[in-house]
Design a protein around this motif. Structure first.
Motif, PDB file in Angstrom:
ATOM      1  N   ALA A  18      -6.651  -6.700 -19.045  1.00 43.48           N
ATOM      2  CA  ALA A  18      -5.871  -6.787 -19.736  1.00 43.48           C
ATOM      3  C   ALA A  18      -4.975  -7.745 -19.526  1.00 43.48           C
ATOM      4  N   ILE A  19      -4.796  -8.852 -17.893  1.00 46.13           N
ATOM      5  CA  ILE A  19      -4.303 -10.092 -17.868  1.00 46.13           C
ATOM      6  C   ILE A  19      -4.107 -10.888 -18.764  1.00 46.13           C
ATOM      7  N   GLN A  20      -5.842 -11.563 -19.187  1.00 47.63           N
ATOM      8  CA  GLN A  20      -6.007 -12.086 -19.915  1.00 47.63           C
ATOM      9  C   GLN A  20      -6.379 -11.993 -21.582  1.00 47.63           C
ATOM     10  N   THR A  21      -5.898 -10.875 -22.115  1.00 53.89           N
ATOM     11  CA  THR A  21      -5.368 -10.327 -23.442  1.00 53.89           C
ATOM     12  C   THR A  21      -4.075 -10.593 -23.255  1.00 53.89           C
ATOM     13  N   VAL A  22      -2.715 -10.812 -22.877  1.00 47.76           N
ATOM     14  CA  VAL A  22      -1.672 -10.479 -22.287  1.00 47.76           C
ATOM     15  C   VAL A  22      -1.721 -12.528 -22.298  1.00 47.76           C
ATOM     16  N   VAL A  23      -2.315 -13.660 -21.718  1.00 48.31           N
ATOM     17  CA  VAL A  23      -2.093 -14.846 -21.554  1.00 48.31           C
ATOM     18  C   VAL A  23      -2.895 -15.345 -22.651  1.00 48.31           C
ATOM     19  N   THR A  24      -3.635 -15.024 -23.129  1.00 50.48           N
ATOM     20  CA  THR A  24      -4.860 -15.896 -24.628  1.00 50.48           C
ATOM     21  C   THR A  24      -3.419 -15.424 -25.648  1.00 50.48           C
ATOM     22  N   ARG A  25      -2.871 -14.709 -25.870  1.00 48.72           N
ATOM     23  CA  ARG A  25      -1.614 -14.099 -26.858  1.00 48.72           C
ATOM     24  C   ARG A  25      -0.451 -15.005 -26.489  1.00 48.72           C
ATOM     25  N   ILE A  26      -0.473 -15.270 -24.948  1.00 46.23           N
ATOM     26  CA  ILE A  26       0.818 -15.900 -24.801  1.00 46.23           C
ATOM     27  C   ILE A  26       0.179 -17.483 -24.888  1.00 46.23           C
ATOM     28  N   TRP A  27      -0.887 -17.788 -24.651  1.00 44.88           N
ATOM     29  CA  TRP A  27      -1.364 -19.568 -25.175  1.00 44.88           C
ATOM     30  C   TRP A  27      -0.914 -19.625 -27.044  1.00 44.88           C
ATOM     31  N   GLU A  28      -1.673 -18.730 -27.541  1.00 50.21           N
ATOM     32  CA  GLU A  28      -1.721 -18.837 -29.262  1.00 50.21           C
ATOM     33  C   GLU A  28      -0.610 -18.638 -29.588  1.00 50.21           C
ATOM     34  N   GLU A  29       0.533 -17.894 -29.110  1.00 47.47           N
ATOM     35  CA  GLU A  29       2.163 -18.088 -30.024  1.00 47.47           C
ATOM     36  C   GLU A  29       2.112 -19.651 -29.014  1.00 47.47           C
ATOM     37  N   GLU A  71       0.488 -24.903 -10.158  1.00 50.57           N
ATOM     38  CA  GLU A  71      -0.263 -23.912 -10.115  1.00 50.57           C
ATOM     39  C   GLU A  71      -1.471 -23.873 -11.703  1.00 50.57           C
ATOM     40  N   PHE A  72      -0.195 -23.717 -12.612  1.00 49.47           N
ATOM     41  CA  PHE A  72      -0.659 -23.907 -13.498  1.00 49.47           C
ATOM     42  C   PHE A  72      -1.560 -25.076 -14.469  1.00 49.47           C
ATOM     43  N   PHE A  73      -1.639 -26.388 -13.379  1.00 52.79           N
ATOM     44  CA  PHE A  73      -2.200 -27.450 -13.503  1.00 52.79           C
ATOM     45  C   PHE A  73      -3.557 -27.405 -13.499  1.00 52.79           C
ATOM     46  N   GLU A  74      -3.632 -26.899 -11.541  1.00 53.67           N
ATOM     47  CA  GLU A  74      -4.618 -26.415 -10.754  1.00 53.67           C
ATOM     48  C   GLU A  74      -5.429 -25.189 -12.018  1.00 53.67           C
ATOM     49  N   ARG A  75      -4.827 -24.070 -12.478  1.00 54.66           N
ATOM     50  CA  ARG A  75      -5.786 -23.434 -13.700  1.00 54.66           C
ATOM     51  C   ARG A  75      -5.666 -23.207 -14.340  1.00 54.66           C
ATOM     52  N   PRO A  76      -5.860 -23.700 -15.396  1.00 58.58           N
ATOM     53  CA  PRO A  76      -6.040 -24.851 -16.362  1.00 58.58           C
ATOM     54  C   PRO A  76      -7.166 -23.764 -17.975  1.00 58.58           C
ATOM     55  N   THR A  77      -7.469 -22.668 -17.783  1.00 59.55           N
ATOM     56  CA  THR A  77      -7.929 -22.109 -18.515  1.00 59.55           C
ATOM     57  C   THR A  77      -7.486 -20.350 -18.455  1.00 59.55           C
ATOM     58  N   VAL A  78      -7.164 -19.916 -19.469  1.00 58.70           N
ATOM     59  CA  VAL A  78      -7.029 -18.126 -19.818  1.00 58.70           C
ATOM     60  C   VAL A  78      -7.720 -17.650 -18.047  1.00 58.70           C
ATOM     61  N   ARG A  79      -8.763 -17.420 -18.315  1.00 65.45           N
ATOM     62  CA  ARG A  79      -9.502 -16.776 -17.061  1.00 65.45           C
ATOM     63  C   ARG A  79      -9.432 -17.818 -15.484  1.00 65.45           C
ATOM     64  N   GLU A  80      -8.871 -18.116 -15.337  1.00 63.08           N
ATOM     65  CA  GLU A  80      -8.452 -19.131 -14.240  1.00 63.08           C
ATOM     66  C   GLU A  80      -7.082 -18.894 -13.402  1.00 63.08           C
TER      67      GLU A  80
END
Length: 93
Positions: A18-29, A71-80
Motif C-alpha cells: 500500500a505504501i509502495q502504491t502511494v510512493v509510486t503515484r507521488i513519484w509519477e506526479e 534519508e531520501f538520498f540514501e533510499r532512492p527507490t520506491v521499494r527502499e
C-alpha cells in the motif's frame, strides 16, 4: 532513524504494498512520468533535490511520515523508501 509517522498509523495498518502504491503515484506526479516501478532510481528518472523535497512533502501529507532529504538520498527507490516508511510506523501496543 529519524523518519516518523505523524498520525495514528501502525505497521499493521500500512502494509508495504500500500505504501509502495502511494510512493509510486507521488513519484509519477512529481516527475511527470508514467510507469515507475519499485526498483527505479529516482535520480536516474530525472529527479533532483528540489523534486525530492516535493516527494518528501507529499509523503508527509499522504502517508504521515517525515524523513529528511539525506534519508531520501540514501533510499532512492520506491521499494527502499516504502520499506523505510513501513519500519518507521509505530508498533501497535
Amino acid at each position: 532513524m529519524s523518519a516518523e509517522f505523524t498520525g495514528g498509523e501502525t505497521r499493521e495498518t500500512l502494509a508495504i504494498p500500500a505504501i509502495q502504491t502511494v510512493v509510486t503515484r507521488i513519484w509519477e506526479e512529481v516527475l511527470r512520468i508514467d510507469g515507475v516501478t519499485a526498483t527505479d532510481d529516482f535520480f536516474e528518472l530525472g529527479g533532483h533535490s528540489l523534486a525530492a523535497s516535493q516527494v518528501i512533502s507529499r509523503m508527509t501529507r499522504d502517508l504521515h511520515v517525515r524523513l529528511t532529504l539525506a534519508e531520501f538520498f540514501e533510499r532512492p527507490t520506491v521499494r527502499e523508501l516504502s520499506e523505510f516508511a513501513h519500519a518507521a510506523a509505530p508498533e501497535r501496543s
